[in-house]
Motif scaffolding. Sequence first.
Motif, PDB file in Angstrom:
ATOM      1  N   GLU A 183       9.118   0.112  -7.549  1.00 26.17           N
ATOM      2  CA  GLU A 183       8.556   1.348  -8.100  1.00 26.17           C
ATOM      3  C   GLU A 183       7.737   2.116  -7.072  1.00 26.17           C
ATOM      4  OE1 GLU A 183       6.430   0.247 -11.595  1.00 26.17           O
ATOM      5  OE2 GLU A 183       8.245   0.028 -12.804  1.00 26.17           O
ATOM      6  N   ARG A 184       7.428   1.482  -5.933  1.00 23.55           N
ATOM      7  CA  ARG A 184       6.690   2.152  -4.865  1.00 23.55           C
ATOM      8  C   ARG A 184       7.615   2.908  -3.910  1.00 23.55           C
ATOM      9  NH1 ARG A 184       1.503   0.211  -3.751  1.00 23.55           N
ATOM     10  NH2 ARG A 184       0.609  -0.790  -5.581  1.00 23.55           N
ATOM     11  N   LEU A 185       8.929   2.755  -4.082  1.00 22.27           N
ATOM     12  CA  LEU A 185       9.889   3.333  -3.142  1.00 22.27           C
ATOM     13  C   LEU A 185      10.339   4.718  -3.581  1.00 22.27           C
ATOM     14  CD1 LEU A 185      12.094   0.172  -2.509  1.00 22.27           C
ATOM     15  CD2 LEU A 185      10.395   1.151  -0.965  1.00 22.27           C
ATOM     16  N   ASP A 186      10.699   5.525  -2.585  1.00 24.96           N
ATOM     17  CA  ASP A 186      11.308   6.834  -2.825  1.00 24.96           C
ATOM     18  C   ASP A 186      12.819   6.652  -2.699  1.00 24.96           C
ATOM     19  OD1 ASP A 186      12.229   9.422  -2.887  1.00 24.96           O
ATOM     20  OD2 ASP A 186      10.795  10.209  -1.431  1.00 24.96           O
ATOM     21  N   ALA A 197       0.840  -1.197   0.000  1.00 26.98           N
ATOM     22  CA  ALA A 197       0.000   0.000   0.000  1.00 26.98           C
ATOM     23  C   ALA A 197       0.876   1.248   0.000  1.00 26.98           C
ATOM     24  CB  ALA A 197      -0.920   0.008   1.215  1.00 26.98           C
ATOM     25  N   GLY A 198       0.512   2.212  -0.836  1.00 21.67           N
ATOM     26  CA  GLY A 198       1.210   3.490  -0.837  1.00 21.67           C
ATOM     27  C   GLY A 198       2.229   3.621  -1.947  1.00 21.67           C
ATOM     28  N   ASP A 199       2.673   4.841  -2.158  1.00 19.98           N
ATOM     29  CA  ASP A 199       3.684   5.169  -3.153  1.00 19.98           C
ATOM     30  C   ASP A 199       4.701   6.121  -2.532  1.00 19.98           C
ATOM     31  OD1 ASP A 199       2.864   3.847  -5.716  1.00 19.98           O
ATOM     32  OD2 ASP A 199       1.021   4.958  -5.301  1.00 19.98           O
ATOM     33  N   ARG A 200       5.869   6.242  -3.183  1.00 18.12           N
ATOM     34  CA  ARG A 200       6.952   7.091  -2.686  1.00 18.12           C
ATOM     35  C   ARG A 200       7.271   6.755  -1.222  1.00 18.12           C
ATOM     36  NH1 ARG A 200       8.215  11.582  -5.689  1.00 18.12           N
ATOM     37  NH2 ARG A 200       8.767  12.752  -3.813  1.00 18.12           N
ATOM     38  N   LEU A 201       7.326   5.470  -0.944  1.00 19.54           N
ATOM     39  CA  LEU A 201       7.581   5.003   0.422  1.00 19.54           C
ATOM     40  C   LEU A 201       9.073   5.091   0.738  1.00 19.54           C
ATOM     41  CD1 LEU A 201       5.377   1.773   0.295  1.00 19.54           C
ATOM     42  CD2 LEU A 201       4.756   3.971   1.308  1.00 19.54           C
ATOM     43  N   PRO A 202       9.427   5.698   1.868  1.00 17.49           N
ATOM     44  CA  PRO A 202      10.842   5.719   2.257  1.00 17.49           C
ATOM     45  C   PRO A 202      11.292   4.329   2.690  1.00 17.49           C
ATOM     46  CG  PRO A 202       9.507   6.696   3.977  1.00 17.49           C
ATOM     47  CD  PRO A 202       8.580   6.417   2.830  1.00 17.49           C
ATOM     48  N   LEU A 217       8.662  -3.595  12.315  1.00 16.84           N
ATOM     49  CA  LEU A 217       7.202  -3.466  12.354  1.00 16.84           C
ATOM     50  C   LEU A 217       6.783  -2.026  12.630  1.00 16.84           C
ATOM     51  CD1 LEU A 217       6.203  -6.682  14.352  1.00 16.84           C
ATOM     52  CD2 LEU A 217       5.458  -6.127  12.032  1.00 16.84           C
ATOM     53  N   ALA A 218       7.454  -1.370  13.583  1.00 15.73           N
ATOM     54  CA  ALA A 218       7.126   0.016  13.907  1.00 15.73           C
ATOM     55  C   ALA A 218       7.337   0.924  12.702  1.00 15.73           C
ATOM     56  CB  ALA A 218       7.961   0.483  15.092  1.00 15.73           C
ATOM     57  N   LEU A 219       8.422   0.691  11.966  1.00 17.26           N
ATOM     58  CA  LEU A 219       8.687   1.486  10.775  1.00 17.26           C
ATOM     59  C   LEU A 219       7.628   1.247   9.712  1.00 17.26           C
ATOM     60  CD1 LEU A 219      12.550   0.980  10.664  1.00 17.26           C
ATOM     61  CD2 LEU A 219      11.412   3.212  10.812  1.00 17.26           C
ATOM     62  N   ALA A 220       7.246  -0.010   9.502  1.00 16.87           N
ATOM     63  CA  ALA A 220       6.239  -0.313   8.487  1.00 16.87           C
ATOM     64  C   ALA A 220       4.887   0.280   8.858  1.00 16.87           C
ATOM     65  CB  ALA A 220       6.135  -1.824   8.285  1.00 16.87           C
ATOM     66  N   HIS A 221       4.526   0.236  10.133  1.00 16.99           N
ATOM     67  CA  HIS A 221       3.276   0.853  10.577  1.00 16.99           C
ATOM     68  C   HIS A 221       3.295   2.361  10.331  1.00 16.99           C
ATOM     69  CE1 HIS A 221       0.759  -2.252  12.273  1.00 16.99           C
ATOM     70  NE2 HIS A 221       1.771  -2.773  12.942  1.00 16.99           N
ATOM     71  N   ALA A 222       4.482   2.965  10.334  1.00 18.86           N
ATOM     72  CA  ALA A 222       4.612   4.405  10.109  1.00 18.86           C
ATOM     73  C   ALA A 222       4.722   4.748   8.625  1.00 18.86           C
ATOM     74  CB  ALA A 222       5.826   4.940  10.859  1.00 18.86           C
ATOM     75  N   GLY A 223       4.623   3.752   7.750  1.00 16.29           N
ATOM     76  CA  GLY A 223       4.628   4.016   6.324  1.00 16.29           C
ATOM     77  C   GLY A 223       5.945   3.800   5.625  1.00 16.29           C
ATOM     78  N   PHE A 224       6.914   3.185   6.301  1.00 18.97           N
ATOM     79  CA  PHE A 224       8.197   2.872   5.685  1.00 18.97           C
ATOM     80  C   PHE A 224       8.183   1.446   5.142  1.00 18.97           C
ATOM     81  CE2 PHE A 224       9.157   6.185   8.681  1.00 18.97           C
ATOM     82  CZ  PHE A 224      10.239   6.892   8.162  1.00 18.97           C
ATOM     83  N   VAL A 225       9.088   1.170   4.232  1.00 20.17           N
ATOM     84  CA  VAL A 225       9.482  -0.195   3.926  1.00 20.17           C
ATOM     85  C   VAL A 225      10.759  -0.461   4.714  1.00 20.17           C
ATOM     86  CG1 VAL A 225      10.337  -1.772   2.151  1.00 20.17           C
ATOM     87  CG2 VAL A 225       8.421  -0.238   1.647  1.00 20.17           C
ATOM     88  N   ALA A 226      10.751  -1.511   5.514  1.00 24.23           N
ATOM     89  CA  ALA A 226      11.912  -1.876   6.328  1.00 24.23           C
ATOM     90  C   ALA A 226      12.420  -3.225   5.845  1.00 24.23           C
ATOM     91  CB  ALA A 226      11.542  -1.943   7.809  1.00 24.23           C
ATOM     92  N   ARG A 265      15.028   8.714  -0.335  1.00 23.75           N
ATOM     93  CA  ARG A 265      14.879   8.657   1.123  1.00 23.75           C
ATOM     94  C   ARG A 265      15.191   7.237   1.587  1.00 23.75           C
ATOM     95  NH1 ARG A 265       9.878  10.627   3.715  1.00 23.75           N
ATOM     96  NH2 ARG A 265      11.280  11.476   5.293  1.00 23.75           N
ATOM     97  N   VAL A 266      16.481   6.975   1.801  1.00 20.51           N
ATOM     98  CA  VAL A 266      16.962   5.670   2.266  1.00 20.51           C
ATOM     99  C   VAL A 266      17.702   5.886   3.583  1.00 20.51           C
ATOM    100  CG1 VAL A 266      18.404   3.664   1.763  1.00 20.51           C
ATOM    101  CG2 VAL A 266      17.196   4.829  -0.100  1.00 20.51           C
TER     102      VAL A 266
END
Length: 325
Positions: A142-145, A67-72, A92-101, A148-149
């Motif tokens: 393609e969903r990643l920004d 889910a989402g686009d431009r995910l850090p 898990l905390a990062l993913a809940h906040a909208g990151f890909v970990a 922002r790494v």
Amino acid sequence: MPLVAALLALMLAVPVLAAEVGFEEVEIPDGDAPPLTAGIWYPTSESAAPHSLGNVTQTVAPNAPIAGDRLPLVVLSHGGGGWYGSHYDTALALAHAGFVAAAVSHAGDTFDDQSHVLELWRRPAQLHRLVDYLLENWRGHERLDAARVGAFGFSNGGFTVLVAAGGIPDLSKVAPFCEVHPDHDLCETLRHAGVAPDFGAKVAAGAWVHDARIKAVVIAAPSFGFTFGRPGLSGVRAPVQLWSAADDLHQPHSWYDEPVRDDLPRTPDYHAVAGAGHYDFLPPCDARLARRRPEICGSRPGFDRAAFHQRFNAEVVQFFLAMPR
């Protein structure tokens, strides 16, 4: 910049909180060596449920849609003898906040493979391959920004992330260190393993792989901190959040965390955790794991590891939310 454009840019830069977390395990090509194994946590809209991950249970939706686009992106590096699931709660905390970990098991320095444990230069190269895979080959790349790494590391992983962010250690410092501190945890470990303290004296500076894509770094109880010095850390330009366990008996902060804190070119966001030991940066253990691995599960009397991890993970997330582009 017009106000509307500025607000739009801000909205795109801030991840949306995810109701659920997806998870998958992948294999990453590693040249002529066997593939690296990694775990990836990411936002999803699919319902999650408890699933086993090694000796722990995590609430995720395996192989769910992203889910989402431009995910850090934040990559994680575990400590010596760990594996990609070592910091699953932070992931898990990062993913809940909208990151890909994404976390890699560092081949040769895991709980089931210690064949290359002191070949520390292998670790930053493996982390680099993880970033390559996520940004170029992962099904959700393609969903990643890509601008922002971030990178997170504990113990040997903290060392790994410092190198990846531009640090150059001088392992020739280990032998004289052990001459002065023969009873130190590191030196006793080398002696029991039959490894000479000058094991890394001939490692060329060019052996250390850096990754300019990393824009922010969180490190906890970094190993081999005394081997960098100010010249060795001069190339670390990313902002750093540094965590130190005040009662770390394995890697005393005066030789590991504080030299890093004092020698970084930019003052880090420094946290000294009262009452914490080295392994308190690992997630709380259940009763079964505590019986199997008391050396990593035990905390000092009065230290609440579960409560600490709620605060720790929240601080880590907030730091990465402010990651520069």
